[in-house]
Design a protein around this motif. Structure first.
Motif, short mmCIF file in Angstrom:
data_model
loop_
_atom_site.label_atom_id
_atom_site.label_comp_id
_atom_site.label_asym_id
_atom_site.label_seq_id
_atom_site.Cartn_x
_atom_site.Cartn_y
_atom_site.Cartn_z
N PRO A 1 5.64 -3.77 12.03
CA PRO A 1 4.92 -3.72 10.75
C PRO A 1 5.88 -4.02 9.60
CG PRO A 1 5.30 -1.51 11.61
CD PRO A 1 5.71 -2.45 12.69
N VAL A 2 5.33 -4.52 8.53
CA VAL A 2 6.12 -4.92 7.36
C VAL A 2 5.92 -3.94 6.22
CG1 VAL A 2 6.38 -6.68 5.57
CG2 VAL A 2 6.14 -7.36 7.96
N ALA A 3 7.03 -3.52 5.63
CA ALA A 3 6.99 -2.70 4.41
C ALA A 3 7.53 -3.55 3.26
CB ALA A 3 7.83 -1.44 4.57
N THR A 4 6.77 -3.67 2.21
CA THR A 4 7.16 -4.50 1.07
C THR A 4 7.76 -3.64 -0.03
OG1 THR A 4 5.42 -6.12 1.53
CG2 THR A 4 6.33 -6.09 -0.70
N ILE A 5 8.95 -4.03 -0.46
CA ILE A 5 9.57 -3.44 -1.64
C ILE A 5 9.36 -4.43 -2.77
CG2 ILE A 5 11.73 -2.75 -2.74
CD1 ILE A 5 12.68 -1.76 -0.02
N ALA A 6 8.71 -4.00 -3.82
CA ALA A 6 8.37 -4.89 -4.93
C ALA A 6 9.34 -4.71 -6.08
CB ALA A 6 6.95 -4.63 -5.41
N VAL B 1 2.80 -2.62 0.36
CA VAL B 1 3.79 -2.23 -0.66
C VAL B 1 4.09 -0.73 -0.55
CG1 VAL B 1 4.25 -2.00 -3.12
CG2 VAL B 1 3.22 -4.10 -2.23
N ALA B 2 5.39 -0.43 -0.40
CA ALA B 2 5.83 0.95 -0.22
C ALA B 2 6.44 1.56 -1.47
CB ALA B 2 6.84 1.01 0.92
N VAL C 1 10.44 8.37 6.20
CA VAL C 1 8.99 8.53 6.22
C VAL C 1 8.27 7.61 7.21
CG1 VAL C 1 6.89 8.25 4.83
CG2 VAL C 1 8.89 9.39 3.85
N LEU C 2 8.70 6.36 7.31
CA LEU C 2 7.89 5.36 8.03
C LEU C 2 8.02 5.37 9.55
CD1 LEU C 2 8.00 2.23 5.70
CD2 LEU C 2 6.28 4.04 5.86
N ARG D 1 1.29 2.06 9.43
CA ARG D 1 0.74 1.51 8.19
C ARG D 1 1.15 2.38 7.01
NH1 ARG D 1 -4.71 3.54 6.83
NH2 ARG D 1 -5.18 5.36 8.14
N ILE D 2 1.02 1.79 5.82
CA ILE D 2 1.39 2.50 4.60
C ILE D 2 0.11 2.85 3.86
CG2 ILE D 2 2.68 2.37 2.43
CD1 ILE D 2 4.48 0.28 3.79
N ASP D 3 -0.37 4.05 4.09
CA ASP D 3 -1.57 4.52 3.41
C ASP D 3 -1.18 5.45 2.27
OD1 ASP D 3 -0.73 6.77 4.76
OD2 ASP D 3 -2.41 6.79 6.18
N THR D 4 -2.15 6.05 1.63
CA THR D 4 -1.86 6.93 0.50
C THR D 4 -0.97 8.10 0.90
OG1 THR D 4 -3.93 6.31 -0.60
CG2 THR D 4 -2.88 8.36 -1.31
#
Length: 391
Positions: free
Chosen positions: A28-33, A98-99, A328-329, A334-337
Motif C-alpha cells: 500500500p502507498v502512503a502519500t506525504i503531501a 494522504v497520511a 501507526v501504519l 489503508r489510511i482511514d480516519t
C-alpha cells in the motif's frame, strides 16, 4: 522534483514516483503531501521545502522505514495565496492515501489551509509558519492537528529587538510592515520589546501587501534619520524598500525577520545592503554537525534550487511524520480516519533529535526549541552574526 514540473504544479497537484514505487510493488502507498509556494510568491523558500521533503521520503523508502508501506510525495503549489492553498488542501484531504502534510511556509496561507485539513483529521507540520495565532488563541489551541518545528514571532520579534538595542546600538527605529497579519504581528512584537528595552520608535508605516513601490513612505522616514529601519515582511518587498532607502541617502541598516533572509534580498537591495540584518529561526544548517549528511545528500541529489533556511526544517518535519507513520501504519492496509487520528497522536509524542536539533512539541503543537540566529550582509553575502537560545 528536479525542475521542469512547475507547469504541472500550476494545475494543482503533482504526484511524484519515488524509489520503491515501481510497477511491481503490491505494498500500500502512503502519500506525504507538501503545500508550499512553487510557481509564485516566495518560491526560493517553497522549492527548498519541497525538495527537502522529497529527499526525506527517498531516504525513508530506501531504508524501508515504514514496514509494509511505500511512501510517495504529492505537491500542492499554494503560490503564497490563501485561497489557492485552501483549494490544494481540499484536493489532498480527499485523497485516501494522504497520511499527512508538510507546510505551509506562509502563515497567512496556513490560516486557510489548516481548517480544511482539520476536517479530514490530517496532521500538518510546518517548517516555516511563525504567526503565534495559528497555535494559540485566547489561551487555547485552535487546531489539534497543527504542529510546527520553528519558533514563533512572539519569540523572533523580541529577539530581533534585543539584538538591535543591545548589540547593534540602535536607539531610534522606524518600523515598516506589509499589511498582512503575520507581518504586522512580527513588527509590533519587535516594537514592544524595543521600547521596553529603552529605545524610541520614530515612525510606524504599513504598506499594501505585495507592493514594491515605496515613494509615499521613504520621504517620511529618511529625514528622521533613524538608527535602524525594521521591516515586517518578506524579501520581495524588503529588497526594493532597502534600495529606495539607500538611494534617499539613509545609511541606517534595514532589519527584518526570517522572511528577508535569502540571497534574493541582497540582489534586490543592491550594493547598499551591506550591514543590513535579518533574524532567522534556528541555527544555520552549515553550522550544525548534525546537518552535514543532509547537506551532502541534498547536493548529491542535484536539486536545481538551494534548500534555503527552511529546507532543513522541512526535512526534520518530514521525518517526524515518517516516524509517526512507522509507528501507526504497520499492520494496516489503508489510511482511514482512525489511522489519521493515530498519526496525529504519534506526532504529538515526538521526542527526538533532528538535523536542526531537539524536536518535541508543547501542548499547543509548538516546538519547545527557541534558538534563533542574526545574520548581517557583508560583502554581498549573508553572514552569521549571533546564534542564541532566547528566553
Amino acid at each position: 522534483m528536479r525542475g521542469g514540473r512547475d507547469l504541472a504544479l500550476l494545475l494543482g497537484l503533482t504526484l511524484v514516483a519515488l524509489p520503491g514505487c515501481g510497477k511491481s510493488t503490491k505494498q500500500p502507498v502512503a502519500t506525504i503531501a507538501v503545500i508550499t509556494p512553487i510557481s509564485h510568491g516566495v518560491t526560493a523558500f517553497g522549492r527548498g521545502i519541497r525538495d527537502s521533503v522529497d529527499l526525506a521520503i527517498r531516504e525513508a523508502n530506501r531504508r524501508h522505514a515504514v514496514k509494509g508501506w511505500t511512501l510517495r510525495l504529492a505537491v500542492g503549489d499554494d503560490q503564497s495565496t490563501p485561497d489557492i492553498g485552501a483549494a490544494a488542501a481540499r484536493r489532498l484531504a480527499a485523497d485516501p492515501t494522504v497520511a499527512g502534510v508538510i507546510g505551509t511556509y506562509n502563515s497567512g496561507v496556513a490560516s486557510a489551509v489548516v481548517p480544511e485539513l482539520d476536517r479530514a483529521a490530517l496532521v500538518m507540520i510546518s517548517p516555516g509558519n511563525t504567526d503565534p495565532g495559528l497555535s494559540r488563541s485566547g489561551g487555547s489551541r485552535p487546531h489539534a492537528d497543527y504542529y510546527r518545528v520553528v519558533t514563533t514571532d512572539a519569540v523572533q520579534g523580541p529577539f530581533g529587538a534585543e539584538y538591535a538595542y543591545r548589540h547593534a546600538g540602535a536607539r531610534t527605529v522606524a518600523v515598516v510592515y506589509e499589511n498582512k497579519p503575520v507581518s504586522e504581528k512580527l513588527a509590533l512584537a519587535f516594537k514592544d520589546r524595543f521600547t521596553a528595552d529603552g529605545g524610541k520608535i520614530v515612525d510606524v508605516e504599513a504598506v499594501p501587501a505585495g507592493t514594491t513601490e515605496f515613494s509615499a513612505i521613504v520621504p517620511k522616514i529618511a529625514p528622521l534619520r533613524p538608527d535602524l529601519v525594521f521591516f515586517g515582511g518578506e524579501y520581495p518587498l524588503a529588497g526594493p524598500l532597502a534600495a529606495e532607502l539607500h538611494k534617499a541617502g539613509l545609511a541606517a541598516p534595514l532589519m527584518g525577520g526570517d522572511g528577508i533572509f535569502d540571497p534574493k534580498f541582497i540582489e534586490l537591495a543592491g550594493p547598499g545592503s551591506d550591514g543590513d540584518l535579518a533574524t532567522a529561526v534556528g541555527a544555520p544548517a552549515t553550522a550544525l554537525p548534525s546537518a552535514r549528511r543532509y547537506i551532502n545528500d541534498y547536493k548529491v541529489a542535484r536539486y536545481r534550487e538551494a534548500f534555503s533556511n527552511f529546507g532543513p526544517y522541512a526535512f526534520d518535519a518530514a521525518n517526524v511524520l515518517i516516524d509517526a507513520l512507522a509507528r501507526v501504519l504497520p499492520g494496516r492496509n489503508r489510511i482511514d480516519t482512525a489511522a489519521r487520528r493515530a498519526i496525529e497522536r504519534a506526532v504529538q509524542q515526538t521526542d527526538k533529535e533532528g538535523i536542526t536539533g531537539h524536536i518535541a512539541f508543547d501542548r499547543y503543537g509548538d516546538t519547545v526549541t527557541r534558538e534563533l540566529t542574526v545574520y548581517r550582509v557583508s560583502n554581498g553575502v549573508w553572514k552569521q552574526a549571533e546564534i542564541a537560545e532566547f528566553r
